[in-house]
Design a protein around this motif. Structure first.
Motif, PDB file in Angstrom:
ATOM      1  N   GLY A   7      -3.720   0.899   0.942  1.00  0.00           N
ATOM      2  CA  GLY A   7      -3.075   1.976   0.184  1.00  0.00           C
ATOM      3  C   GLY A   7      -4.008   3.079  -0.264  1.00  0.00           C
ATOM      4  O   GLY A   7      -3.607   3.966  -1.017  1.00  0.00           O
ATOM      5  N   LEU A   8      -5.243   3.052   0.202  1.00  0.00           N
ATOM      6  CA  LEU A   8      -6.227   4.011  -0.304  1.00  0.00           C
ATOM      7  C   LEU A   8      -5.787   5.445  -0.048  1.00  0.00           C
ATOM      8  O   LEU A   8      -5.915   6.312  -0.910  1.00  0.00           O
ATOM      9  CB  LEU A   8      -7.600   3.747   0.333  1.00  0.00           C
ATOM     10  N   GLY A   9      -5.243   5.672   1.140  1.00  0.00           N
ATOM     11  CA  GLY A   9      -4.788   7.016   1.481  1.00  0.00           C
ATOM     12  C   GLY A   9      -3.666   7.485   0.567  1.00  0.00           C
ATOM     13  O   GLY A   9      -3.694   8.589   0.027  1.00  0.00           O
ATOM     14  N   GLY A  36       0.773  -1.232   0.000  1.00  0.00           N
ATOM     15  CA  GLY A  36       0.000   0.000   0.000  1.00  0.00           C
ATOM     16  C   GLY A  36       0.807   1.285   0.000  1.00  0.00           C
ATOM     17  O   GLY A  36       0.228   2.376   0.080  1.00  0.00           O
ATOM     18  N   ARG A  37       2.123   1.205  -0.075  1.00  0.00           N
ATOM     19  CA  ARG A  37       2.931   2.420   0.091  1.00  0.00           C
ATOM     20  C   ARG A  37       3.773   2.774  -1.128  1.00  0.00           C
ATOM     21  O   ARG A  37       4.693   3.583  -1.044  1.00  0.00           O
ATOM     22  CB  ARG A  37       3.848   2.286   1.315  1.00  0.00           C
ATOM     23  N   MET A  38       3.464   2.170  -2.260  1.00  0.00           N
ATOM     24  CA  MET A  38       4.247   2.480  -3.454  1.00  0.00           C
ATOM     25  C   MET A  38       4.209   3.973  -3.809  1.00  0.00           C
ATOM     26  O   MET A  38       5.222   4.549  -4.167  1.00  0.00           O
ATOM     27  CB  MET A  38       3.735   1.623  -4.631  1.00  0.00           C
ATOM     28  N   PRO A  39       3.040   4.639  -3.701  1.00  0.00           N
ATOM     29  CA  PRO A  39       3.005   6.046  -4.123  1.00  0.00           C
ATOM     30  C   PRO A  39       4.001   6.934  -3.382  1.00  0.00           C
ATOM     31  O   PRO A  39       4.616   7.805  -3.999  1.00  0.00           O
ATOM     32  CB  PRO A  39       1.556   6.468  -3.816  1.00  0.00           C
ATOM     33  N   HIS A  53      -3.732  10.683  -2.026  1.00  0.00           N
ATOM     34  CA  HIS A  53      -2.864  11.850  -1.899  1.00  0.00           C
ATOM     35  C   HIS A  53      -1.905  11.982  -3.078  1.00  0.00           C
ATOM     36  O   HIS A  53      -1.506  13.091  -3.428  1.00  0.00           O
ATOM     37  CB  HIS A  53      -2.125  11.805  -0.555  1.00  0.00           C
ATOM     38  N   SER A  54      -1.550  10.862  -3.696  1.00  0.00           N
ATOM     39  CA  SER A  54      -0.685  10.982  -4.876  1.00  0.00           C
ATOM     40  C   SER A  54      -1.465  11.597  -6.036  1.00  0.00           C
ATOM     41  O   SER A  54      -0.891  12.347  -6.829  1.00  0.00           O
ATOM     42  CB  SER A  54      -0.094   9.624  -5.271  1.00  0.00           C
ATOM     43  N   MET A  55      -2.761  11.318  -6.109  1.00  0.00           N
ATOM     44  CA  MET A  55      -3.587  11.955  -7.144  1.00  0.00           C
ATOM     45  C   MET A  55      -3.692  13.450  -6.873  1.00  0.00           C
ATOM     46  O   MET A  55      -3.591  14.283  -7.756  1.00  0.00           O
ATOM     47  CB  MET A  55      -4.990  11.336  -7.166  1.00  0.00           C
ATOM     48  N   ARG A  56      -3.906  13.798  -5.613  1.00  0.00           N
ATOM     49  CA  ARG A  56      -4.023  15.213  -5.217  1.00  0.00           C
ATOM     50  C   ARG A  56      -2.744  15.974  -5.510  1.00  0.00           C
ATOM     51  O   ARG A  56      -2.758  17.128  -5.913  1.00  0.00           O
ATOM     52  CB  ARG A  56      -4.269  15.323  -3.705  1.00  0.00           C
ATOM     53  N   ARG A  57      -1.630  15.318  -5.222  1.00  0.00           N
ATOM     54  CA  ARG A  57      -0.327  15.987  -5.309  1.00  0.00           C
ATOM     55  C   ARG A  57       0.138  16.137  -6.748  1.00  0.00           C
ATOM     56  O   ARG A  57       0.952  16.997  -7.047  1.00  0.00           O
ATOM     57  CB  ARG A  57       0.680  15.170  -4.518  1.00  0.00           C
ATOM     58  N   GLY A  58      -0.335  15.289  -7.629  1.00  0.00           N
ATOM     59  CA  GLY A  58       0.053  15.392  -9.036  1.00  0.00           C
ATOM     60  C   GLY A  58       1.501  15.031  -9.298  1.00  0.00           C
ATOM     61  O   GLY A  58       2.204  15.705 -10.040  1.00  0.00           O
ATOM     62  N   VAL A  59       1.982  13.945  -8.718  1.00  0.00           N
ATOM     63  CA  VAL A  59       3.337  13.478  -9.017  1.00  0.00           C
ATOM     64  C   VAL A  59       3.326  12.914 -10.430  1.00  0.00           C
ATOM     65  O   VAL A  59       2.430  12.145 -10.787  1.00  0.00           O
ATOM     66  CB  VAL A  59       3.724  12.347  -8.041  1.00  0.00           C
ATOM     67  N   ARG A  60       4.332  13.279 -11.232  1.00  0.00           N
ATOM     68  CA  ARG A  60       4.342  12.765 -12.606  1.00  0.00           C
ATOM     69  C   ARG A  60       4.682  11.280 -12.592  1.00  0.00           C
ATOM     70  O   ARG A  60       5.811  10.889 -12.264  1.00  0.00           O
ATOM     71  CB  ARG A  60       5.359  13.539 -13.447  1.00  0.00           C
ATOM     72  N   MET A  61       3.716  10.454 -12.945  1.00  0.00           N
ATOM     73  CA  MET A  61       3.933   9.011 -12.904  1.00  0.00           C
ATOM     74  C   MET A  61       2.855   8.312 -13.719  1.00  0.00           C
ATOM     75  O   MET A  61       1.831   8.912 -14.056  1.00  0.00           O
ATOM     76  CB  MET A  61       3.834   8.503 -11.474  1.00  0.00           C
TER      77      MET A  61
END
Lengths: 351, 619
Positions: A119-121, A88-91, A125-133
């Motif tokens: 990993g839902l959280g 759950g912590r890959m992001p 948050h990775s969607m919110r943050r907009g990390v390029r991936m």
């Protein structure tokens, strides 16, 4: 059969891409997944997309969580560094890796167990943050590696292999991603590579966080009558809302489609994504409409696939932080250390 | 009536309502005395709240330079009606109670054995100012002025401090100076018949020392040490580390031409995401750290185990607070030693650095980043609330421009092309530390899969017993290598030979210095060793071996450092005497010397049974 080593020699007629590689150069080790597993098709689609985009394999970093899907990075891009993290912590790990070196392509592979429960959280948050991936969830509605428990994406009323009925409501990761402001949201199906490869290509080109939920049937534990993530079910209920191609507008090779049937979306690298609408009511650049469509189709028991929403001008975390172009992991003392003279001034200000 | 008379050697405690603007006025009081060349050590005692609850600022003035908490209050500036009773009770007999006499109070509220000095501060402010915020803020400056007059603090020094604080803000400067003189004048005209025996006289005992809090120092050390990625989550008392890092980076880490940032700071959604980001950044070759406290470390333990077993550089600043669980968020302790030294399930051991003050926070932050890269492992910087959130006098920061970062063993493309074998988890140099490659180094060589599962020396998945044993034994070998790389302990020998020793570390040190002096006066000289890191250098075992009894002084209930010493060095428990202080307040010299004295005297009365001299207590 995984005890057989893969032969290293390439067939001389295998096509070479612009950086001198054949498709075989994008493969990894032999898969240890079950024969017929959907995840292996997704790996093949990733290989195809990277090859045809002329990506250099060593400039990709593959990260995953824990689960069957998270094992797959070993089975593609053998020349890339990989990191199988924790459940759950890959992001977060991907985010940190991305911050360290903005020049690489980051592939995050996860499963519905990994990303929709524990990993839902981090997904949100990775969607919110907009990390390029490129964030791929290989979604089969079960925990495969631990032998068949329902995952959080399993539909209410669907049956496990042992006949247990799921009483909980499902999480629709596509709907969530839209709600959270994700700028590239798609759903694929491991059984439809023609649709999936361009989705992956678009995700790779995308300047922000690109999310693809790929329904990927688990032949061992969730491919039976009563499952809503089986090959049969998905084939019968697949509502593809679009098809995409990548074209150079400068060199038109085919007749343009009639107006209103397609949308041309310029990409950051200068190419154009031509999105052909398969549903007249689908506007992939209208988030609210996309959200409504996804909900409607789900309500009808249909699985919406294709590129559901995209913001071509998306930005990413590095731009938000205004970091230097040089990767942070390459900066040295001259760039990072303020030096003795500055320290003397700091000391003076503290007396 | 007794009057405490002391020059440059007393404790003043301010009792305020937090959020009332008292913090900067109280700091002004402390700094003015410092500028007069007399060492001070102030401590904030604040509640777990934002506004409206009590807060105290305890200033110890000590010409001799004792910086530990003393205990016992000589003057109480009682500005908070809510805590009046306990504040008055805390005063030493013969001490001074300074209060706002605007509202009349019953005689029962006062003590007959302390000197009471009332000043109608609210009335004065209401008469002078009409804006309510000004009335509140300048009340604090008013009492600073009055105290300056009563105690001999030079007003010119305070005015200079104002001029520095309000540079470019002329109006604020003028109004603050006015409020100051209002207080001075009132005291001169109306309080002359209330002489205060606590006096400040100019000296030259501060030298070129600086005055800064430990968290800011650690942050600056991270900047100097080359950290480029910081991921953090707010928690008391560590948030100010990340905040200071942010502000130092804004000053020092922007490209002068483009204005772009040579760093990335992310406030993550929780501590797990924070350590995840640090792990990803460390894996990808950037110097990365997080700052947290005990509860955050608990959340991070899974990742700490991953970083340990997959051998990824990661730096964690733990500003310890009262535990366990939510504990005492605004009180100090040294209670995370075991949970950090052995963090995560399975067999693990982690490097701990133990700074004593802001100067060492700066040094050790930079050292931690080097050690993490060199050892390819998590490194903890263990400070605490006492060091982190209080301004402390310390030696100035130092840096040598010739110093280079130790990036550790990283294979380059050239290395790989030259035919260097790449075996990610193999010991090739005899120190247990393998070589790693970073992503994107080489087109076709050096890629491997990082995982938390067991592997052979070539990073290939393996469940074979011998592969596992080789791997974990090599990790122990690596930890042993660390013993000679981490900051060494410092010994202070007693003026004469003694069979007694003491071991201590971190924020205990200023009180320990003072306690050792008290004990010598009391006839109990001790050799003292200050630990600065874990794993323990050889000198630690030698020190213990050379003494019959060693007092282990620490600020937690269960004697955690004592446990680490026994466990790692095979010391006989009977040899290590725990001296434990753990009520959340900073340990005092009085406590240490009284506890040790009690033990020594009890021993004299009833000695322990004869023990065979044990020569193999140390491995």
């Amino acid at each position: 059969m995984t005890y057989l080593a893969k032969p290293r020699l390439h067939h001389p007629t295998l096509e070479i891409n612009k950086v001198g590689y054949t498709r075989r150069d994008y493969e990894g080790k032999i898969s240890t997944l079950c024969a017929g597993c959907g995840h292996d098709s997704i790996s093949a689609a990733i290989v195809q997309a990277c090859w045809q985009m002329d990506i250099e394999p060593h400039r990709v970093a593959k990260l995953s969580g824990i689960g069957c899907s998270s094992k797959t990075p070993d089975y593609f891009l053998g020349a890339s560094h990989g990191f199988n993290t924790v459940h759950g912590r890959m992001p977060s790990v991907l985010t940190g890796a991305n911050l360290a070196n903005r020049e690489l392509l980051y592939l995050g592979v996860s499963g519905d167990g990994d990303s929709a429960s524990i990993g839902l959280g981090q997904f949100a948050h990775s969607m919110r943050r907009g990390v390029r991936m490129v964030y791929i969830v290989e979604n089969n509605g079960v925990y495969g590696l631990t032998k068949g428990q329902f995952s959080a994406t399993a539909d209410r009323g669907s049956k496990s292999k042992k006949g247990v009925v799921n009483a909980d409501n499902p999480i629709d990761m596509v709907a969530l991603a839209l709600q959270l402001g994700a700028t590239y949201v798609a759903r694929g199906f491991s059984g439809d590579k023609a649709q999936l490869v361009p989705l992956i290509e678009g995700a790779i080109r995308h300047a922000g966080a690109a999310f693809i939920d790929v329904v990927s049937p688990c032949v061992a534990f969730n491919n039976h009558e009563g499952s809503t993530k089986s090959y049969d079910y998905v084939r019968q209920h697949n509502e593809a809302v679009s098809r995409i191609d990548f074209i150079d507008l400068a060199q038109p090779t085919e007749a343009s489609p009639a107006p209103g049937e397609s949308i041309d979306l310029p990409q950051p690298d200068g190419r154009v994504m031509r999105l052909r609408k398969l549903r007249a009511d689908h506007d992939p650049t209208n988030r609210l409409a996309a959200m409504a469509l996804v909900q409607e189709l789900a309500h009808e028991g249909e699985v919406a696939t294709g590129l559901i929403y995209v913001e071509p001008e998306a930005t990413d975390l590095h731009r938000a932080l205004n970091t230097v172009a040089t990767p942070l992991n390459r900066l040295d003392e001259k760039s990072l250390c303020p030096g003795e003279a500055v320290l003397a001034k700091v000391n003076a200000g503290l007396r | 009536m007794k009057r405490i008379e002391a020059t440059n050697d007393f404790v003043v405690k301010f009792a305020n309502v937090n959020g009332s603007g008292s913090a900067s006025a109280n700091e002004l009081f402390a700094k003015a005395i410092l500028r007069m060349g007399v060492p001070v050590s102030p401590r904030n005692i604040f509640p777990s709240n934002i506004q409206g609850l009590p807060t105290w600022y305890e200033v110890r003035v000590s010409e001799r330079g004792w910086l530990g908490r003393r205990a016992g209050i000589d003057m109480m500036v009682a500005m908070n009606p809510q805590t009046w009773d306990q504040d008055v009770r805390e005063l030493e007999p013969g001490g001074y109670l300074f209060y706002d006499s605007t509202k009349p109070m019953p005689e029962s509220a006062f003590r007959s054995d302390v000197n009471t000095i009332g000043m109608p501060m609210t009335a004065i402010c209401n008469a002078t100012y009409s804006d309510p915020r000004q009335r509140q803020l300048f009340k604090n400056i008013l009492y600073v002025g009055a105290l300056a007059q009563l105690m001999g603090i030079d007003p010119a020094v305070i005015e200079k401090l104002f001029s520095e604080q309000y540079k470019g803000k002329e109006k604020l400067l003028a109004s603050n100076v006015q409020a100051l003189h209002l207080g001075i004048d009132f005291a001169r005209e109306h309080l002359a018949n209330h002489p205060v025996g606590l006096q400040v006289i100019k000296r030259d005992r501060v030298g070129n020392r600086i005055f800064i809090d430990g968290n800011s120092a650690a942050a600056l050390g991270a900047v100097y040490g080359g950290a480029t990625v910081c991921a953090w989550y707010p928690i008391t008392p560590s948030s100010s580390v990340a905040e200071a890092f942010t502000s130092y980076c804004r000053k020092f880490r922007h490209d002068p031409d483009t204005g772009e940032a040579r760093y990335a700071i992310v406030q993550a959604e929780d501590e797990i995401a924070s350590i995840g980001m640090v792990t990803g950044a460390g894996w990808n070759g950037a110097r990365a750290f997080t700052a947290t406290s005990g509860p955050g470390v608990s959340l991070m333990t899974e990742f700490i185990g991953l970083a340990y077993f997959a051998e990824i550089p990661v730096t964690i600043i733990n500003v310890q607070r009262g535990g366990p669980s939510t504990g005492m968020p605004t009180r100090t302790q040294q209670a995370d030693l075991i949970s950090c030294a052995y963090a995560s399930h399975g067999d693990t051991k982690h490097v701990l650095l133990l700074p004593e003050d802001p100067k060492e926070c700066f040094d050790h932050a930079a050292i931690a980043l080097d050690l993490a890269d060199r050892l390819q492992t998590p490194v903890f910087l263990m400070t605490d609330l006492d060091i982190g959130m209080n301004q402390r006098l310390c030696e100035p920061f130092e840096w040598n421009d010739d110093r280079r970062y130790d990036r550790g063993k990283v294979l380059s493309a050239a290395d790989l092309d030259a035919g260097r074998e790449f075996a990610r988890y193999k010991d090739v140099d005899g120190d247990g530390i393998p070589w790693r490659t970073l992503p994107a180094t080489h087109e076709s060589k050096g890629a491997y899969f990082t995982r938390g599962t067991t592997r052979d020396p070539y990073a290939r998945y393996s469940e074979a017993g011998p592969d596992y044993v080789y791997n974990v034994k090599r990790l122990l070998q690596k930890f042993d290598t660390a013993r000679s790389m981490v900051p060494f302990p410092i010994v202070r020998k007693a003026p004469r030979k003694t069979r007694l020793g003491a071991i201590y570390f971190g924020s205990t040190s200023p009180s320990m210095d003072e306690a050792l002096d008290l004990l010598i006066t009391g006839g109990i000289p001790l050799d003292a060793m200050r630990l600065r890191a874990f794993p323990f250098a050889d000198a630690v075992a030698e020190f213990i071996d050379a003494h019959e009894e060693v007092f282990v002084v620490e600020q937690n209930r269960d004697g955690q450092m004592r446990t680490l010493l026994m466990n790692e060095l095979n010391v006989d428990p009977m040899k290590l005497v725990p001296i434990l202080h753990y009520d959340g307040t900073p340990i005092t010299a009085r406590f240490i010397s009284q506890a040790i004295t009690k033990h020594v005297h009890a021993e004299i009365v009833e000695p322990k049974a004869e023990k065979k001299a044990s020569k193999e207590t140390v491995k």
